[in-house]
Write a protein that holds these residues in place. Structure first.
Motif, PDB file in Angstrom:
ATOM      1  N   GLU A  82       0.615  -1.136   0.048  1.00 51.42           N
ATOM      2  CA  GLU A  82      -0.002   0.146   0.017  1.00 51.42           C
ATOM      3  C   GLU A  82       0.688   1.353   0.063  1.00 51.42           C
ATOM      4  O   GLU A  82       0.435   2.143  -0.411  1.00 51.42           O
ATOM      5  CB  GLU A  82      -0.797   0.006   1.270  1.00 51.42           C
ATOM      6  CG  GLU A  82      -1.816  -1.127   1.060  1.00 51.42           C
ATOM      7  CD  GLU A  82      -2.886  -1.081  -0.012  1.00 51.42           C
ATOM      8  OE1 GLU A  82      -2.790  -0.352  -0.848  1.00 51.42           O
ATOM      9  OE2 GLU A  82      -3.994  -1.963   0.251  1.00 51.42           O
ATOM     10  N   ARG A 142       1.542   2.744  -3.224  1.00 54.29           N
ATOM     11  CA  ARG A 142       0.232   3.181  -3.725  1.00 54.29           C
ATOM     12  C   ARG A 142      -0.149   4.748  -3.499  1.00 54.29           C
ATOM     13  O   ARG A 142      -0.446   5.575  -4.192  1.00 54.29           O
ATOM     14  CB  ARG A 142      -1.018   2.462  -3.457  1.00 54.29           C
ATOM     15  CG  ARG A 142      -0.917   1.079  -4.359  1.00 54.29           C
ATOM     16  CD  ARG A 142      -2.162   0.139  -3.884  1.00 54.29           C
ATOM     17  NE  ARG A 142      -3.287   0.599  -4.315  1.00 54.29           N
ATOM     18  CZ  ARG A 142      -4.664   0.141  -4.027  1.00 54.29           C
ATOM     19  NH1 ARG A 142      -4.642  -0.497  -2.916  1.00 54.29           N
ATOM     20  NH2 ARG A 142      -5.653   0.477  -4.694  1.00 54.29           N
ATOM     21  N   ASN A 195      -5.469   8.452  -2.332  1.00 56.82           N
ATOM     22  CA  ASN A 195      -6.126   6.971  -2.756  1.00 56.82           C
ATOM     23  C   ASN A 195      -6.982   6.312  -1.129  1.00 56.82           C
ATOM     24  O   ASN A 195      -5.920   6.286  -0.430  1.00 56.82           O
ATOM     25  CB  ASN A 195      -5.120   6.025  -3.196  1.00 56.82           C
ATOM     26  CG  ASN A 195      -5.669   4.611  -3.221  1.00 56.82           C
ATOM     27  OD1 ASN A 195      -6.392   4.186  -2.812  1.00 56.82           O
ATOM     28  ND2 ASN A 195      -5.119   4.105  -4.341  1.00 56.82           N
TER      29      ASN A 195
END
Ligand code: NZQ
Ligand code: ZN
Length: 393
Positions: free
Chosen positions: A227, A230, A237
């Motif tokens: 994660e 990301r 996000n």
């Protein structure tokens, strides 16, 4: 597995817009007259302080604001907070911010009902009472929203020390991942590094037959590895932010560390760096944690090889497991580099000539410290030296 007791009384309120329920939860947990404690400005700029204040007022709660907490929070503001709380007869402290704000709130909470100097609790004394503390979290990092710990820096002398008590575990923590979308990438990465370090400090253990906590640790690390890139690439996000935020809490309530011996030397060694250079705790850990690994991995090569295979996807070299262990450390550093973390003293702005002073402040004299590997003062100096010039990089 060792015997253990696990106490995690915090009510976690997770999700979008949950900060608007702050008033409801303060009331539910008995607060009527609140100290609203926050940091250097991000929570004001984002409008969060305004929304929380409105929620408190709508619930009929009186509120006194005290902003200005700096990263690596200082004792000076804690004294100020204690004075205000006594004067205004505050009965509840709401921290709106990250680990620094929460830790400052916890220090004030212990100091208010205590006749002596609150610093006593950061020198080994246990508190007998504390005001209730709760949080609205704005950064996934320290895990203070679910922990019984607080770390404060003494302005004069630059000592950074921790206190621990179940009395300062937050009554509730409001966690809206959307609040973390305004974090700069560097701060996001510092937080991610801290979360991973909280797991590794528990993972490297001499306790055997701890499959459940080994696997929980690995799950948190794997989540962070997936994660973090990301959110660095796409700061807004929500889903990735949500996974990281909960990972940060799971990493440090001690859920993943119960029943096993732990080793917090990397944190102790790092705290001297953030005390001296005022660097971000996570950045200091990016430099220290792999250096500690490089120093200790021979103590239990198979445990490091296990991490290398399960977490970093290395191929097990059965003839030379040491190579697998080393490869895991190299990949950890590569990951930290990819999210923008420093890896050396130089990159952190630390100086090799300060190593004797850092070791001196660490303060173990002729003793030893740690769980996985018990380190002497000379060992700690060696770890700082590895951080100056790492080999497994
Ligand atoms: O002060 P503001 O303006 O709010 O800015 C902060 C600060 O500069 C900023 N920030 C926070 N949320 C933001 C944001 N900026 C934009 N958008 C947001 N949503 O981030 C900066 C760092 O904040 P800080 O609270 O210092 O970060 P963190 O949560 O990493 O806390 C670090 C402190 O926690 C201690 C560390 O030693 C360090 O002092 N730790 C506390 C622990 C505990 N109590 O259990 C355990 C940890 O191992 C750690 O030692
Ligand atoms: Zn930490």
């Amino acid at each position: 597995m060792n015997n253990f007791q696990f106490y995690s009384p915090t009510e976690f309120v997770f999700g979008r817009d949950t900060e608007n329920e702050a008033g409801y939860y303060v009331k539910k947990h008995g607060g009527t007259n609140v100290l609203l404690h926050y940091g250097g400005g991000s929570a004001v700029r984002s409008g969060l302080i305004g929304r929380v204040t409105q929620s408190l007022e709508s619930a009929g709660i009186t509120c006194t604001a005290l902003g200005g907490v700096k990263p690596n929070p200082r004792d000076t503001l804690v004294y100020e907070g204690i004075r205000i709380c006594r004067e205004k007869k505050i009965d509840f402290i709401l921290a709106v911010g990250g680990g620094s704000v929460i830790d400052s709130s916890k220090a004030i909470a212990m100091g208010v009902p205590y006749d002596g100097d609150f610093w006593d609790f950061y020198s080994g004394r246990q508190p007998q009472a504390a005001l209730p503390v709760a949080t609205v979290l704005t950064i996934a990092a320290a895990g203070s929203e679910g922990s019984g710990d607080s770390v404060i820096t003494k302005e004069s002398g630059g000592l950074k020390r921790g206190a621990g008590s179940d009395l300062i575990r937050p009554r509730f923590s409001i966690m809206n991942p959307a609040l973390t979308c305004t974090l700069p990438p560097y701060q996001t990465a510092c937080g991610a590094t801290d979360i991973m370090a909280h797991v590794f400090e528990r993972y490297f253990t001499n306790t055997t037959e701890v499959e459940i906590t080994d696997r929980l640790c690995e799950a948190v690390i794997l989540t962070m590895v997936k994660e973090t890139p990301r959110v660095i690439a796409d700061p807004a996000n929500y889903d990735a932010r949500a996974n990281i935020m909960w990972a940060g809490t799971v990493a440090h309530t001690n859920l993943v560390g119960v029943g096993r011996e732990q080793d917090w030397n990397s944190h102790g060694i790092e705290h001297e760096l953030s005390a001296l250079y005022d660097c971000a705790h996570g950045a200091g850990l990016a430099v220290i944690m792999p250096a500690w690994m490089e120093f200790v991995y021979r103590h239990n090569v198979m445990r490091f090889a296990q991490a290398a295979v399960r977490v970093w996807g290395c191929q097990m070299n059965f003839e030379q497991p040491e190579q697998t262990a080393q490869e895991g450390i190299v990949r950890f550093r590569r990951f930290l580099r990819s999210i923008g973390m420093p890896l050396t003293f130089d990159e952190l702005g630390a100086k090799a000539e300060d190593i004797p002073a850092l070791v001196e402040k660490f303060g173990i004299g002729d003793g030893r410290t740690g769980g996985f590997v018990r380190l002497s003062a000379e060992d700690i100096a060696d770890i700082y030296r590895i951080a100056v010039e790492p080999k497994l990089i």
